[in-house]
Design an enzyme around this catalytic site. Sequence first.
Site, PDB file in Angstrom:
ATOM      1  N   TYR A  74       0.843  -1.204   0.000  1.00 41.14           N
ATOM      2  CA  TYR A  74       0.000   0.000   0.000  1.00 41.14           C
ATOM      3  C   TYR A  74       0.876   1.252   0.000  1.00 41.14           C
ATOM      4  CZ  TYR A  74      -3.830   3.184   1.012  1.00 41.14           C
ATOM      5  OH  TYR A  74      -4.737   4.194   0.925  1.00 41.14           O
ATOM      6  N   PHE A 126      -8.359  19.883 -25.100  1.00 39.61           N
ATOM      7  CA  PHE A 126      -8.642  18.452 -25.097  1.00 39.61           C
ATOM      8  C   PHE A 126      -9.843  18.258 -24.176  1.00 39.61           C
ATOM      9  CE2 PHE A 126      -8.401  14.053 -23.719  1.00 39.61           C
ATOM     10  CZ  PHE A 126      -8.420  13.448 -24.962  1.00 39.61           C
ATOM     11  N   THR A 127     -10.692  17.289 -24.510  1.00 43.98           N
ATOM     12  CA  THR A 127     -11.993  17.141 -23.835  1.00 43.98           C
ATOM     13  C   THR A 127     -11.872  17.120 -22.306  1.00 43.98           C
ATOM     14  OG1 THR A 127     -11.759  14.757 -24.159  1.00 43.98           O
ATOM     15  CG2 THR A 127     -13.062  15.954 -25.789  1.00 43.98           C
ATOM     16  N   ASP A 216       0.843  19.054 -21.522  1.00 45.37           N
ATOM     17  CA  ASP A 216       0.159  17.770 -21.668  1.00 45.37           C
ATOM     18  C   ASP A 216       1.121  16.900 -22.475  1.00 45.37           C
ATOM     19  OD1 ASP A 216      -1.296  15.563 -22.343  1.00 45.37           O
ATOM     20  OD2 ASP A 216      -3.150  16.649 -22.745  1.00 45.37           O
ATOM     21  N   LYS A 259      -1.171   6.224 -23.453  1.00 39.61           N
ATOM     22  CA  LYS A 259      -0.811   6.640 -24.820  1.00 39.61           C
ATOM     23  C   LYS A 259       0.667   6.318 -25.050  1.00 39.61           C
ATOM     24  CE  LYS A 259      -4.945   8.427 -24.374  1.00 39.61           C
ATOM     25  NZ  LYS A 259      -5.207   9.826 -24.171  1.00 39.61           N
ATOM     26  N   ARG A 383     -15.001  13.347 -33.839  1.00 42.23           N
ATOM     27  CA  ARG A 383     -14.372  14.490 -33.190  1.00 42.23           C
ATOM     28  C   ARG A 383     -14.910  15.722 -33.907  1.00 42.23           C
ATOM     29  NH1 ARG A 383     -13.534  13.361 -28.361  1.00 42.23           N
ATOM     30  NH2 ARG A 383     -11.575  12.478 -27.686  1.00 42.23           N
ATOM     31  N   PHE A 450     -20.151  12.890 -25.912  1.00 41.23           N
ATOM     32  CA  PHE A 450     -19.794  11.979 -27.004  1.00 41.23           C
ATOM     33  C   PHE A 450     -19.654  10.529 -26.539  1.00 41.23           C
ATOM     34  CE2 PHE A 450     -15.307  11.524 -25.871  1.00 41.23           C
ATOM     35  CZ  PHE A 450     -15.096  12.668 -25.110  1.00 41.23           C
TER      36      PHE A 450
HETATM   37  C1  PLP Z   1      -6.062  10.687 -23.587  1.00 38.91           C
HETATM   38  C2  PLP Z   1      -5.590  12.053 -23.396  1.00 38.91           C
HETATM   39  C3  PLP Z   1      -5.770  12.716 -22.165  1.00 38.91           C
HETATM   40  C4  PLP Z   1      -6.511  12.090 -20.986  1.00 38.91           C
HETATM   41  O1  PLP Z   1      -5.920  10.943 -20.527  1.00 38.91           O
HETATM   42  P1  PLP Z   1      -6.763   9.705 -19.937  1.00 38.91           P
HETATM   43  O2  PLP Z   1      -5.730   8.719 -19.549  1.00 38.91           O
HETATM   44  O3  PLP Z   1      -7.673   9.221 -21.033  1.00 38.91           O
HETATM   45  O4  PLP Z   1      -7.536  10.212 -18.778  1.00 38.91           O
HETATM   46  C5  PLP Z   1      -5.274  13.995 -22.060  1.00 38.91           C
HETATM   47  N1  PLP Z   1      -4.656  14.610 -23.086  1.00 38.91           N
HETATM   48  C6  PLP Z   1      -4.479  14.006 -24.273  1.00 38.91           C
HETATM   49  C7  PLP Z   1      -3.767  14.722 -25.359  1.00 38.91           C
HETATM   50  C8  PLP Z   1      -4.941  12.722 -24.480  1.00 38.91           C
HETATM   51  O5  PLP Z   1      -4.768  12.143 -25.661  1.00 38.91           O
END
Ligand code: PLP
Length: 458
Positions: A74, A126-127, A216, A259, A383, A450
Amino acid sequence: MLQKRSWAEPFRIKMVESVRMTSPEERLRAMEEAGYNTFLLRSRDVYIDLLTDSGTSAMSDRQWAAMMLGDEAYAGSESFYRMEEAVQRRYGYKHVIPTHQGRGAEHIISKLLIRPGDVVPGNMYFTTTRLHQELAGARFVDVIIGEAHDPASLHPFKGDVDLAKLEQVLVENPGKVPYVSVAATVNMAGGQPISMANMRAVRELTSRHGVRVILDATRIAENAFFIQEREAGYEGRPIAEIVLEMCNLTDGCTMSAKKDPLANIGGFLALNDRELTELAQNLLVIYEGLHTYGGMSGRDMEAVAVGIDESLQDDHIRARVGQVRYLGEKMLGWGIPLVQPIGGHGIFLDAKAFLPHVPQAQYPAQALAAALYLDSGIRSMERGVVSAGRDPETGLDRMPRLELVRLTIPRRVYTQAHMDVTAETALAVFEGREQIRGLRMTYEPKHLRFFQARFEPV
Ligand SMILES: *Cc1c(COP(=O)(O)O)cnc(C)c1O
């Protein structure tokens, strides 16, 4: 004599997973049950899954082996310290805060730095990033260069920040800009990169105004590939060096390990400021978990640690972007309209040009994604106006200039033959495009609609 020698993926396949071909009748039934939303399809009904490259990468034998070493303590897990070391060494930040995925890091940094009434400028939204900024009380302002909104512009760095726009936001909102949100690459613009020169200029400008830059870094290896290929002075420089140089121009980053870092789950927030880190760790125990796991298991952190190293190998990233480009060039050769230059993680079909007879209020990109699935079981995603959601102030639909269908390529998962089948599907749908009708929304969720909205043909 061959003009140009071919090259292949820098790996061979050790384990396989079967996929299922469906009949047109099965696909129609599945699409109707899913309310014409590809997010609501069951994966068993999908033949080639290009919905997202998030968490869908194939892990390497080394990652799977590392998972067996996961320390599930933990507190103070050895796996955390291995991941921390990889992040510090590869991205250069001092402090590492693990989160369950990228949006966990976005939540923490937004809550920590944003006060109600603040303004957060960024190179296109970004969303999840923008939603967390808005939920914390900020207004997001898009300061990306105009070319990013033009699917036909061949600008090599469509992710660049418009420095004049950014300066205007900084000058007009003194004390109200907690940080500038810079993405590398810009997912929503079609996986388009930001140049090192532009990032350096953003750093200089924000330093003059005493404003932080939060990166990001989710797709920074892909960004580095484009810098290596296109920016003067970076030819032949290793991807890992370019990544480190870019991170050094920022104060911290959010990362989705689903990613670039080749893991199925995970993420982190990385910062240089000690005090800020302590505050973030304190929020972390409320929302994610203790600061040495933050919502990840020990084995996940092991997979991320190894994945980070693999993601920054030049051969890997060349094959990754090369496969995306192979698919895109094939489609371009057939006159299929898509966002150019071809980006880092997928092909973005230009639904407005593809379906000029479908008005944007009838969700052309959503309709096109459904048509691709009905043709051959290929899953993509919208998108466009559905993803853009409603303006929080006016309550009206945001009408983005870009109305796109994203075919996202998971890393190390599909072969060139899958890419051929995908390109041929796009061609078949393009040839029958006049038959495709728009959609009307029958169910609209409040946030990030979406993911769960439902539709029917008009
Ligand atoms: C996927 C993504 C996120 C968010 O990450 P999650 O792991 O899906 O929460 C943020 N910024 C970009 C550019 C992304 O492609």
